[in-house]
Design a protein around this motif. Structure first.
Motif, PDB file in Angstrom:
ATOM      1  N   ARG A   1     -14.528  -4.664  -8.137  1.00 16.74           N
ATOM      2  CA  ARG A   1     -14.954  -5.993  -7.724  1.00 16.74           C
ATOM      3  C   ARG A   1     -16.049  -5.906  -6.648  1.00 16.74           C
ATOM      4  NH1 ARG A   1     -14.736 -10.206 -10.757  1.00 16.74           N
ATOM      5  NH2 ARG A   1     -12.512 -10.585 -10.884  1.00 16.74           N
TER       6      ARG A   1
ATOM      7  N   GLN B   1     -16.347 -14.266  -9.256  1.00 16.49           N
ATOM      8  CA  GLN B   1     -15.054 -14.927  -9.434  1.00 16.49           C
ATOM      9  C   GLN B   1     -15.195 -16.451  -9.549  1.00 16.49           C
ATOM     10  OE1 GLN B   1     -13.949 -12.477  -6.210  1.00 16.49           O
ATOM     11  NE2 GLN B   1     -11.983 -11.918  -7.117  1.00 16.49           N
TER      12      GLN B   1
ATOM     13  N   ILE C   1      -8.335  -9.752  -5.418  1.00  9.56           N
ATOM     14  CA  ILE C   1      -8.446  -8.966  -6.649  1.00  9.56           C
ATOM     15  C   ILE C   1      -7.394  -9.459  -7.636  1.00  9.56           C
ATOM     16  CG2 ILE C   1      -9.400  -6.914  -5.533  1.00  9.56           C
ATOM     17  CD1 ILE C   1      -6.570  -5.666  -5.747  1.00  9.56           C
TER      18      ILE C   1
END
Lengths: 102, 484
Positions: free
Chosen positions: B174, B302, B110
């Motif tokens: 996330r 990501q 994260i």
């Protein structure tokens, strides 16, 4: 040889939501202990190389990976859904207020 | 808090977006909107003699998640009965996984507010079934709706690696984004399709033993997750500072008072008596299939974000905005891939500044809009070729958005093509200077800012269609001449 205590029997009874009399507690104390002793015979065997068995027929290939395709099937009609409900309202099962003591 | 360290683990429950339920063919319906008990059958009502059969699609969805969260996959899966008495569970047990969950030992990175990255461990990802819903009646008693009973549910349990409400929020946000990328969950927290429950405790800094934990439930937004967690950390610190003990309990969040409150005290450890479900044979996943599912995973947010920065030169902010939603990202990437391959930054600016504004104003999602990636590329091409100027381009896009017409069609229909005819523009400028002799006089006397006024007059006279660069150049020449 693995005699359960009275408290342990009471706890098991509570988990099953059973109210037992003192006589019943004494009776089950013997019965459950006997069952545990019986199963404990397994520990006399050397099972180190044997994978754990989670299911009686799980080792049969035909019984493994039984899955269904993600296809919708008809649900029950409302009168059948509520047929066995002692009480219902607004097409829902009506129950007593529950105190969650799980 | 400085004396104490927060120890937080998150349990996330996410329903899987299958057509039918986990163990029966009943349709998965919107449990908030659907009429009660219209998607139930003997299996999900827990009637005697019923036999559950695993939904293969649910297993694949769960596997996608476990793989995306870097878990080690257990090929040998066992379903277990978790026993407890509560009317939301008609069988008196929930089918879940216990000793052999689908995925273990995963992790997720994260991003923290200070720009650093932190790795949060994921203890397990397992399959189970959702429960029914109770509505408590004012006059006592409750009503039970089993539409949600047996809807496929995924439980994702983190390690207690989280140290603040903000980290909890970053992690949960996330996870939700990844589930949406994987196409397995809508992420709707209001409807309870995605539920986050933090387990929170504190311990003196430098000690290893865990303090007594509390669990927060019924948090319906990420903000409440962060605020509730932070509140709980402060509350527990105050309890310890006062020389008292934290009580192990479940707590809720009171939005009005902005504080947590006790819902249920756990006096003893839960005794769920897990046992392998004899109705469900073990599931042996084929290692080849697992690798096929892994290979078919989409690029995750990501990785996408990093690629947008490295390959497209986008700012961190722009890359984050464009990768927030997979459909938006794919729309953008399609636009980037279309000849003549415009600068991705230019496309990003149009998408973020103009398209998003139009989408927000009309409350449409990228799936709803009538502008295609090719349509936007064509429009930007018109601006770059100076057929229209930038401001006209924005108007044309709004028209394309409203009518579904192409940019070229809008420009032609409305006569919006930019005026780049030097002679015509020079004549217009001459006329404007002549009409505003007094202003010209003041400009000559040093009021340089009046140049903007002349510019505006020219744009007005041409309904905004004049090529601004050319006007600027011609206006300069005309004013120079006037000066002589």
């Amino acid at each position: 040889m693995m005699a359960l205590t009275k408290d342990e029997v009471q706890k098991i009874a509570h988990l099953a939501r059973l109210a037992l009399t003192d006589e019943e507690v004494a009776e089950y104390q013997h019965q459950i202990s006997d069952i545990l002793d019986y199963v404990a015979m397994l520990s006399e065997l050397d099972l180190a190389d044997l994978p754990p068995t989670a299911h009686a027929v799980g080792h049969l290939v035909a019984q493994q990976n039984v899955m269904r395709a993600d296809i919708v099937a008809p649900s029950l009609p409302m009168d059948e859904v509520l047929h066995n409900a002692p009480q219902h309202a607004q097409n829902q099962f009506q129950i007593q207020t529950v105190l969650d003591d799980s | 808090m400085s004396k104490y360290e927060a120890v937080i683990g998150l349990e996330i429950h996410a329903e899987l977006m299958t057509n039918s339920k986990m163990f029966c063919g009943c349709r998965v319906v919107d449990s908030v909107e659907a009429p009660p008990n219209t998607a139930v059958c003997p299996v999900c009502l827990g009637m005697p003699g019923m036999l559950p059969v695993v939904n293969a699609q649910a297993v694949e969805y769960a596997l996608r998640v476990a793989l995306a969260l870097n878990c080690t996959i257990n090929l040998h899966n066992v379903f277990a009965r978790k026993n407890y008495f509560y009317p939301d569970l008609p069988k008196s047990y929930q089918i879940s996984q216990y000793e052999r969950p689908l995925g273990i030992k995963g992790w997720l990175d994260i991003e923290l507010e200070n720009g650093e990255t932190k790795r949060i461990g994921i203890r397990r990802v397992h399959m189970e079934e959702d429960t029914g819903k109770l509505t408590h009646l004012d006059g006592g008693g409750s009503l039970v709706d089993y539409n949600r009973s047996s809807v496929p549910l995924l439980e994702i349990v983190s390690e207690p690696d989280i140290r603040s409400g903000e980290e909890a929020r970053a992690y949960a946000t996330r996870i939700r984004q990844i589930l949406r990328y994987l196409g397995v969950n809508s992420g709707d927290m209001e409807k309870g399709v995605f539920r986050v429950e933090p387990n929170i405790s504190i311990r003196p800094v430098g000690t290893a033993a865990f303090g007594t934990r509390t669990e927060l439930k019924n948090l319906n937004s990420f903000r409440v997750l962060a605020d509730g967690t932070d509140y709980e950390l402060v509350r527990q610190a105050a309890v310890l500072d006062a020389g008292r003990q934290v009580v192990q309990e479940t707590r809720g969040w009171h939005e009005g008072r902005r504080e947590t409150f006790s819902q249920r005290i756990k006096e003893e450890a839960e005794d769920y008596r897990y046992l392998p479900d004899p109705d469900l044979p073990p599931l042996h996943l084929d290692a080849t299939w697992v690798e096929e599912v892994r290979a078919a995973l989409p690029e995750l947010p990501q990785a996408k974000l990093a690629r947008y920065r490295a390959d497209f030169g986008l700012s961190a902010y722009d890359a984050a905005v464009l990768t927030e939603d997979r459909t938006v990202a794919e729309w953008f990437e399609t636009a980037v891939s279309i000849p003549p391959h415009l600068n991705p930054k230019t496309i990003a600016n149009w998408v973020i500044n103009e398209l998003f504004r139009l989408m927000n104003e009309s409350k449409q999602s990228i799936d709803d809009i009538r502008v295609s990636p090719a349509g936007l590329v064509e429009l930007i091409g018109l601006v770059e070729k100076q057929t229209i100027n930038n401001n006209t381009g924005k108007e044309v896009l709004a028209e394309m958005f409203a009518s579904g017409q192409s940019g070229t069609a809008v420009v032609e229909a409305k006569g919006l093509a930019q005026i780049s005819d030097e002679a015509a523009l020079a004549a217009t400028i001459k006329q404007i200077l002549a009409d505003n002799a007094a202003m010209v006089e003041r400009y000559m006397n040093g009021e340089a800012k009046l140049r903007g006024f002349f510019m505006g007059q020219v744009m007005q006279a041409t309904q905004g269609k004049a090529n601004p660069k050319l006007v600027n150049q011609l206006l300069g020449q005309a004013l120079n001449q006037a000066e002589k």
